[in-house]
Design a protein around this motif. Structure first.
Motif, PDB file in Angstrom:
ATOM      1  N   SER A 169       4.202 -11.458  -7.501  1.00  0.00           N
ATOM      2  CA  SER A 169       4.668 -12.533  -8.649  1.00  0.00           C
ATOM      3  C   SER A 169       3.568 -12.522  -9.667  1.00  0.00           C
ATOM      4  O   SER A 169       3.860 -12.986 -10.813  1.00  0.00           O
ATOM      5  N   ALA A 170       2.208 -12.420  -9.326  1.00  0.00           N
ATOM      6  CA  ALA A 170       1.315 -12.425 -10.420  1.00  0.00           C
ATOM      7  C   ALA A 170       1.246 -11.259 -11.387  1.00  0.00           C
ATOM      8  O   ALA A 170       1.122 -11.376 -12.617  1.00  0.00           O
ATOM      9  N   ALA A 171       1.721 -10.048 -10.701  1.00  0.00           N
ATOM     10  CA  ALA A 171       1.823  -8.775 -11.584  1.00  0.00           C
ATOM     11  C   ALA A 171       3.066  -9.062 -12.635  1.00  0.00           C
ATOM     12  O   ALA A 171       2.854  -8.728 -13.621  1.00  0.00           O
ATOM     13  N   GLU A 172       4.068  -9.665 -12.252  1.00  0.00           N
ATOM     14  CA  GLU A 172       5.209 -10.020 -12.958  1.00  0.00           C
ATOM     15  C   GLU A 172       4.834 -11.058 -14.151  1.00  0.00           C
ATOM     16  O   GLU A 172       5.224 -10.609 -15.270  1.00  0.00           O
ATOM     17  N   LYS A 173       4.137 -11.963 -13.635  1.00  0.00           N
ATOM     18  CA  LYS A 173       3.591 -12.981 -14.611  1.00  0.00           C
ATOM     19  C   LYS A 173       2.940 -12.399 -15.630  1.00  0.00           C
ATOM     20  O   LYS A 173       2.844 -12.850 -16.760  1.00  0.00           O
ATOM     21  N   LEU A 174       1.940 -11.423 -15.309  1.00  0.00           N
ATOM     22  CA  LEU A 174       1.017 -10.837 -16.329  1.00  0.00           C
ATOM     23  C   LEU A 174       1.697  -9.716 -17.155  1.00  0.00           C
ATOM     24  O   LEU A 174       1.154  -8.964 -17.860  1.00  0.00           O
ATOM     25  N   GLY A 175       3.211  -9.306 -16.888  1.00  0.00           N
ATOM     26  CA  GLY A 175       3.631  -8.268 -17.352  1.00  0.00           C
ATOM     27  C   GLY A 175       3.456  -6.936 -17.139  1.00  0.00           C
ATOM     28  O   GLY A 175       3.484  -6.042 -17.706  1.00  0.00           O
ATOM     29  N   LYS A 176       2.808  -6.838 -15.858  1.00  0.00           N
ATOM     30  CA  LYS A 176       2.655  -5.530 -15.298  1.00  0.00           C
ATOM     31  C   LYS A 176       3.728  -4.630 -14.520  1.00  0.00           C
ATOM     32  O   LYS A 176       4.648  -5.372 -14.299  1.00  0.00           O
ATOM     33  N   ARG A 177       3.780  -3.461 -14.695  1.00  0.00           N
ATOM     34  CA  ARG A 177       4.686  -2.657 -14.134  1.00  0.00           C
ATOM     35  C   ARG A 177       4.296  -2.555 -12.440  1.00  0.00           C
ATOM     36  O   ARG A 177       3.563  -1.900 -12.285  1.00  0.00           O
ATOM     37  N   ALA A 178       5.197  -3.059 -11.635  1.00  0.00           N
ATOM     38  CA  ALA A 178       4.966  -2.958 -10.075  1.00  0.00           C
ATOM     39  C   ALA A 178       6.119  -2.620  -9.636  1.00  0.00           C
ATOM     40  O   ALA A 178       7.313  -3.206  -9.912  1.00  0.00           O
ATOM     41  N   ILE A 179       5.949  -1.843  -8.570  1.00  0.00           N
ATOM     42  CA  ILE A 179       7.277  -1.412  -7.804  1.00  0.00           C
ATOM     43  C   ILE A 179       6.787  -1.677  -6.349  1.00  0.00           C
ATOM     44  O   ILE A 179       5.854  -1.200  -5.886  1.00  0.00           O
ATOM     45  N   LEU A 180       7.595  -2.307  -5.628  1.00  0.00           N
ATOM     46  CA  LEU A 180       7.675  -2.625  -4.445  1.00  0.00           C
ATOM     47  C   LEU A 180       8.260  -1.524  -3.507  1.00  0.00           C
ATOM     48  O   LEU A 180       9.503  -1.281  -3.599  1.00  0.00           O
ATOM     49  N   ALA A 181       7.540  -0.607  -2.808  1.00  0.00           N
ATOM     50  CA  ALA A 181       8.400   0.481  -2.115  1.00  0.00           C
ATOM     51  C   ALA A 181       7.692   0.659  -0.633  1.00  0.00           C
ATOM     52  O   ALA A 181       7.426   1.677  -0.286  1.00  0.00           O
ATOM     53  N   SER A 182       7.508  -0.584   0.017  1.00  0.00           N
ATOM     54  CA  SER A 182       7.103  -0.508   1.250  1.00  0.00           C
ATOM     55  C   SER A 182       8.134  -0.402   2.203  1.00  0.00           C
ATOM     56  O   SER A 182       7.663  -0.107   3.392  1.00  0.00           O
ATOM     57  N   GLY A 183       9.167   0.357   1.972  1.00  0.00           N
ATOM     58  CA  GLY A 183      10.226   0.338   3.014  1.00  0.00           C
ATOM     59  C   GLY A 183      10.318   1.967   3.465  1.00  0.00           C
ATOM     60  O   GLY A 183      11.406   2.406   3.947  1.00  0.00           O
ATOM     61  N   LEU A 184       9.315   2.679   2.850  1.00  0.00           N
ATOM     62  CA  LEU A 184       9.356   4.178   3.119  1.00  0.00           C
ATOM     63  C   LEU A 184       8.812   4.585   4.409  1.00  0.00           C
ATOM     64  O   LEU A 184       8.103   3.662   5.031  1.00  0.00           O
ATOM     65  N   PRO A 185       9.501   5.581   4.757  1.00  0.00           N
ATOM     66  CA  PRO A 185       9.259   5.978   6.435  1.00  0.00           C
ATOM     67  C   PRO A 185       7.960   6.587   6.662  1.00  0.00           C
ATOM     68  O   PRO A 185       7.704   7.730   7.265  1.00  0.00           O
ATOM     69  N   GLY A 186       6.837   5.875   6.118  1.00  0.00           N
ATOM     70  CA  GLY A 186       5.519   6.231   6.314  1.00  0.00           C
ATOM     71  C   GLY A 186       5.079   6.397   7.805  1.00  0.00           C
ATOM     72  O   GLY A 186       4.200   7.356   8.345  1.00  0.00           O
ATOM     73  N   LYS A 187       5.563   5.513   8.569  1.00  0.00           N
ATOM     74  CA  LYS A 187       5.092   5.287   9.875  1.00  0.00           C
ATOM     75  C   LYS A 187       5.408   6.917  10.928  1.00  0.00           C
ATOM     76  O   LYS A 187       4.652   7.328  11.683  1.00  0.00           O
ATOM     77  N   HIS A 188       6.491   7.242  10.427  1.00  0.00           N
ATOM     78  CA  HIS A 188       6.997   8.348  11.386  1.00  0.00           C
ATOM     79  C   HIS A 188       7.010   9.527  10.575  1.00  0.00           C
ATOM     80  O   HIS A 188       6.812  10.738  11.278  1.00  0.00           O
ATOM     81  N   SER A 189       6.752   9.626   9.223  1.00  0.00           N
ATOM     82  CA  SER A 189       6.623  11.025   8.619  1.00  0.00           C
ATOM     83  C   SER A 189       5.664  10.671   7.200  1.00  0.00           C
ATOM     84  O   SER A 189       6.167  10.677   6.225  1.00  0.00           O
ATOM     85  N   PRO A 190       4.603  10.335   7.412  1.00  0.00           N
ATOM     86  CA  PRO A 190       3.846   9.979   6.102  1.00  0.00           C
ATOM     87  C   PRO A 190       3.544  11.110   5.212  1.00  0.00           C
ATOM     88  O   PRO A 190       3.517  11.002   4.101  1.00  0.00           O
ATOM     89  N   GLN A 191       3.500  12.410   5.811  1.00  0.00           N
ATOM     90  CA  GLN A 191       3.408  13.489   4.803  1.00  0.00           C
ATOM     91  C   GLN A 191       4.865  13.790   3.830  1.00  0.00           C
ATOM     92  O   GLN A 191       4.593  13.658   2.662  1.00  0.00           O
ATOM     93  N   THR A 192       5.797  13.484   4.595  1.00  0.00           N
ATOM     94  CA  THR A 192       7.064  13.294   3.777  1.00  0.00           C
ATOM     95  C   THR A 192       6.999  12.307   2.616  1.00  0.00           C
ATOM     96  O   THR A 192       7.187  12.439   1.316  1.00  0.00           O
TER      97      THR A 192
END
Length: 136
Positions: free
Chosen positions: A98-121
């Motif tokens: 929310s602070a990033a949006e307020k400051l006009g920064k380009r922020a992408i939420l990509a936390s749903g990636l399958p890193g736990k099971h395939s971090p290399q991919t």
């Protein structure tokens, strides 16, 4: 370009060599000395998390992998206007979106990636996606 990775876990370990392979200057900010030692051996610059504010203005990309409040409004204010912020951690996230949006920064939420099971991919996918976005 310059990329900052916050954290030294599985996603960071997959992401760092990929970004280096694309010719990026990578800095890894991590709490644990062994994570910084590994990153240095991979050819990255390293800093402790406490030194993070000193390099934010220089970065073109910021990848957060730490699931704890780290980059609040004061830190995000220091980021350059063109810096692309990517949140890869799970809640409560490291980037205050929310602070990033307020400051006009380009922020992408990509936390749903399958890193736990395939971090290399996941690391390869993240790097490819970001670099393709930057080209377009």
């Amino acid at each position: 370009g310059k990329a900052l990775i916050c954290g030294g876990g599985r996603i960071a370990r997959a992401l760092l060599p990929r970004l280096k392979a694309f010719g990026m200057e990578v800095t890894l900010a991590a709490r644990k000395a062994e994570q910084r030692i590994w990153a240095a051996a991979e050819g990255a610059k390293t800093i402790s998390l406490s030194a993070l504010p000193t390099i934010l203005a220089e970065q073109d990309y910021l990848f957060n992998t730490i699931p704890a409040p780290l980059l609040k409004e004061a830190e995000l204010f220091r980021c350059n206007a063109d810096c692309l912020l990517l949140e890869l951690a799970s809640k409560p996230y490291g980037i205050d979106l929310s602070a990033a949006e307020k400051l006009g920064k380009r922020a992408i939420l990509a936390s749903g990636l399958p890193g736990k099971h395939s971090p290399q991919t996941a690391g390869e996918w993240i790097a490819d996606t970001v670099l393709n976005m930057r080209k377009g």
